[in-house]
Scaffold this active site. Structure first.
Site, PDB file in Angstrom:
ATOM      1  N   LYS A  36       0.645  -1.404   0.080  1.00 58.74           N
ATOM      2  CA  LYS A  36       0.166   0.066   0.088  1.00 58.74           C
ATOM      3  C   LYS A  36       0.881   1.084  -0.151  1.00 58.74           C
ATOM      4  O   LYS A  36       0.483   2.276  -0.549  1.00 58.74           O
ATOM      5  CB  LYS A  36      -1.020   0.031   1.156  1.00 58.74           C
ATOM      6  CG  LYS A  36      -1.924  -1.020   1.546  1.00 58.74           C
ATOM      7  CD  LYS A  36      -2.614  -0.817   2.644  1.00 58.74           C
ATOM      8  CE  LYS A  36      -2.176  -0.636   4.031  1.00 58.74           C
ATOM      9  NZ  LYS A  36      -1.791  -2.058   4.427  1.00 58.74           N
ATOM     10  N   ARG A  73      -0.475  -8.650  13.610  1.00 56.41           N
ATOM     11  CA  ARG A  73      -1.167  -7.653  12.917  1.00 56.41           C
ATOM     12  C   ARG A  73      -1.959  -8.193  11.814  1.00 56.41           C
ATOM     13  O   ARG A  73      -2.829  -7.442  11.483  1.00 56.41           O
ATOM     14  CB  ARG A  73       0.211  -6.851  12.000  1.00 56.41           C
ATOM     15  CG  ARG A  73       0.866  -5.879  12.943  1.00 56.41           C
ATOM     16  CD  ARG A  73       2.195  -5.553  12.276  1.00 56.41           C
ATOM     17  NE  ARG A  73       1.984  -4.773  11.012  1.00 56.41           N
ATOM     18  CZ  ARG A  73       3.011  -4.467  10.320  1.00 56.41           C
ATOM     19  NH1 ARG A  73       4.066  -4.853  10.442  1.00 56.41           N
ATOM     20  NH2 ARG A  73       2.563  -3.413   9.325  1.00 56.41           N
ATOM     21  N   ARG A  91      -8.973   1.816   9.238  1.00 60.21           N
ATOM     22  CA  ARG A  91      -8.575   0.462   9.504  1.00 60.21           C
ATOM     23  C   ARG A  91      -9.849  -0.273  10.043  1.00 60.21           C
ATOM     24  O   ARG A  91      -9.647  -1.343  10.573  1.00 60.21           O
ATOM     25  CB  ARG A  91      -7.379   0.606  10.950  1.00 60.21           C
ATOM     26  CG  ARG A  91      -5.875   0.654  10.659  1.00 60.21           C
ATOM     27  CD  ARG A  91      -5.538  -0.284   9.584  1.00 60.21           C
ATOM     28  NE  ARG A  91      -4.289  -0.837   9.959  1.00 60.21           N
ATOM     29  CZ  ARG A  91      -2.880   0.112   9.689  1.00 60.21           C
ATOM     30  NH1 ARG A  91      -2.898   0.758   9.020  1.00 60.21           N
ATOM     31  NH2 ARG A  91      -1.772  -0.987  10.069  1.00 60.21           N
ATOM     32  N   ARG A 114      11.912  -3.112  10.350  1.00 59.18           N
ATOM     33  CA  ARG A 114      10.757  -2.334  11.384  1.00 59.18           C
ATOM     34  C   ARG A 114      10.667  -3.484  12.741  1.00 59.18           C
ATOM     35  O   ARG A 114      10.306  -4.548  12.206  1.00 59.18           O
ATOM     36  CB  ARG A 114       9.617  -2.042  10.653  1.00 59.18           C
ATOM     37  CG  ARG A 114       9.784  -0.557  10.187  1.00 59.18           C
ATOM     38  CD  ARG A 114       8.696  -0.207   9.273  1.00 59.18           C
ATOM     39  NE  ARG A 114       7.133  -0.592   9.638  1.00 59.18           N
ATOM     40  CZ  ARG A 114       6.216  -0.425   8.911  1.00 59.18           C
ATOM     41  NH1 ARG A 114       6.271   0.299   7.897  1.00 59.18           N
ATOM     42  NH2 ARG A 114       5.176  -0.988   9.445  1.00 59.18           N
ATOM     43  N   ARG A 146      11.166  -7.695   4.113  1.00 59.25           N
ATOM     44  CA  ARG A 146      10.946  -6.233   3.685  1.00 59.25           C
ATOM     45  C   ARG A 146      12.080  -5.307   4.740  1.00 59.25           C
ATOM     46  O   ARG A 146      12.422  -5.866   5.563  1.00 59.25           O
ATOM     47  CB  ARG A 146       9.640  -5.690   4.440  1.00 59.25           C
ATOM     48  CG  ARG A 146       9.314  -4.362   4.197  1.00 59.25           C
ATOM     49  CD  ARG A 146       7.835  -3.767   4.123  1.00 59.25           C
ATOM     50  NE  ARG A 146       7.333  -3.493   5.481  1.00 59.25           N
ATOM     51  CZ  ARG A 146       6.145  -3.200   5.608  1.00 59.25           C
ATOM     52  NH1 ARG A 146       5.440  -2.867   4.334  1.00 59.25           N
ATOM     53  NH2 ARG A 146       5.585  -2.931   6.550  1.00 59.25           N
TER      54      ARG A 146
HETATM   55  P1  AMP Z   1       1.165   0.817   8.981  1.00 59.12           P
HETATM   56  O1  AMP Z   1       2.428   1.106   8.638  1.00 59.12           O
HETATM   57  O2  AMP Z   1       0.077   1.302   8.380  1.00 59.12           O
HETATM   58  O3  AMP Z   1       0.964  -0.814   8.974  1.00 59.12           O
HETATM   59  O4  AMP Z   1       1.037   0.839  10.514  1.00 59.12           O
HETATM   60  C1  AMP Z   1       2.003   0.679  11.660  1.00 59.12           C
HETATM   61  C2  AMP Z   1       1.104   0.548  12.884  1.00 59.12           C
HETATM   62  O5  AMP Z   1       0.662   2.055  13.522  1.00 59.12           O
HETATM   63  C3  AMP Z   1      -0.113  -0.393  13.030  1.00 59.12           C
HETATM   64  O6  AMP Z   1       0.328  -1.692  13.132  1.00 59.12           O
HETATM   65  C4  AMP Z   1      -0.893   0.314  14.266  1.00 59.12           C
HETATM   66  O7  AMP Z   1      -0.389  -0.019  15.493  1.00 59.12           O
HETATM   67  C5  AMP Z   1      -0.483   1.830  13.928  1.00 59.12           C
HETATM   68  N1  AMP Z   1      -1.679   2.404  12.910  1.00 59.12           N
HETATM   69  C6  AMP Z   1      -1.413   2.998  11.792  1.00 59.12           C
HETATM   70  N2  AMP Z   1      -2.546   3.286  11.279  1.00 59.12           N
HETATM   71  C7  AMP Z   1      -3.601   3.141  12.200  1.00 59.12           C
HETATM   72  C8  AMP Z   1      -5.010   3.392  12.312  1.00 59.12           C
HETATM   73  N3  AMP Z   1      -5.534   3.951  11.229  1.00 59.12           N
HETATM   74  N4  AMP Z   1      -5.627   3.059  13.121  1.00 59.12           N
HETATM   75  C9  AMP Z   1      -5.046   2.491  14.399  1.00 59.12           C
HETATM   76  N5  AMP Z   1      -3.575   2.175  14.476  1.00 59.12           N
HETATM   77  C10 AMP Z   1      -3.204   2.563  13.448  1.00 59.12           C
END
Ligand code: AMP
Length: 215
Positions: free
Chosen positions: A18, A174, A93, A163, A130
């Site tokens: 994404k 996740r 989300r 990460r 990754r």
């Molecule tokens: P991502 O890089 O989008 O996978 O986000 C990394 C982490 O940030 C996620 O595993 C959540 O802990 C937090 N996070 C990011 N976006 C959201 C969201 N819209 N709602 C809740 N937690 C979020």
């Protein structure tokens, strides 16, 4: 009549690409990518109040509460660079966030949603490989999209990192969170008639071209 302002949402499991597609589309359309994951990681790196609040949750692969996320996103999309549209990566989300987003958008904004679909097996493979540049946040994959020089960012030469939330046990959590919280969004957006499902396993340039075509 003036053209509606595009709000483009990318949905898909963690590691599906994404962020990469949102960046490519952002360059192509000249509108910003709004990545909640990146914003939260910055907050953690800066050790800000927000960062301290979300650090543990992120490291565990859980979701930050909806109210906090709404205020992070609302503040960001009110900035003038979002006036001609924006691309959301990582938000909404869950259904509650989708409802809050609908309320935050202006009537002249037009929402388009892309779901990048990939099997669980492929997601694990993607995430295990990754690597991220800690400086510019460019994303690589040792199997599918390696940097030119081993483990170094092509752009700024910084050593790439894994990460914290890309470790396997966190990835599994996740994925579980994704299935429970985010999956119902597909139905929601399908019913609204704004969902496009695309194959997330295509080469990134091909997928980017398909998305532009669909828009
Ligand atoms: P991502 O890089 O989008 O996978 O986000 C990394 C982490 O940030 C996620 O595993 C959540 O802990 C937090 N996070 C990011 N976006 C959201 C969201 N819209 N709602 C809740 N937690 C979020």
């Amino acid at each position: 009549m003036s053209k509606p302002i595009p709000v483009i949402i990318f949905l898909g499991a963690p590691g599906v690409g994404k962020g990469t597609q949102a960046s490519l589309l952002s360059q192509n359309k000249g509108i910003p990518k709004v990545s909640t994951g990146d914003m939260l990681r910055h907050a953690v790196a800066d050790d800000s109040e927000l960062g301290r609040k979300v650090k543990e949750i992120m490291n565990d692969g859980g979701l930050v509460d909806d109210q906090t996320m709404l205020s992070v996103v609302r503040d960001r999309i009110r900035r003038p660079d979002c006036d001609n549209g924006f691309i959301l990566d990582g938000y909404p989300r869950n259904l509650a966030q989708a409802a809050s987003l609908n309320q935050a958008l202006e009537p002249y904004m037009e929402m388009r949603v892309f779901e990048l679909s990939v099997s669980d097996e492929d997601i694990l493979k993607r995430l295990a490989g990754r690597r991220t540049c800690p400086e510019c946040e460019r994303i690589y994959n040792v199997h599918f999209q390696p940097p030119q020089k081993d483990e170094l960012c092509d752009f700024d030469g910084k050593p790439l990192i894994v990460r914290k939330d890309d470790r396997e046990e966190v990835v599994r959590r996740r994925l579980k969170t994704y299935k429970k919280e985010t999956f119902p969004l597909m139905d929601h957006y399908r019913k609204l008639g704004v969902l496009n499902v695309v194959n997330g396993l295509q080469p990134k340039e091909k997928l980017a071209a398909q998305i532009i075509e669909l828009l």
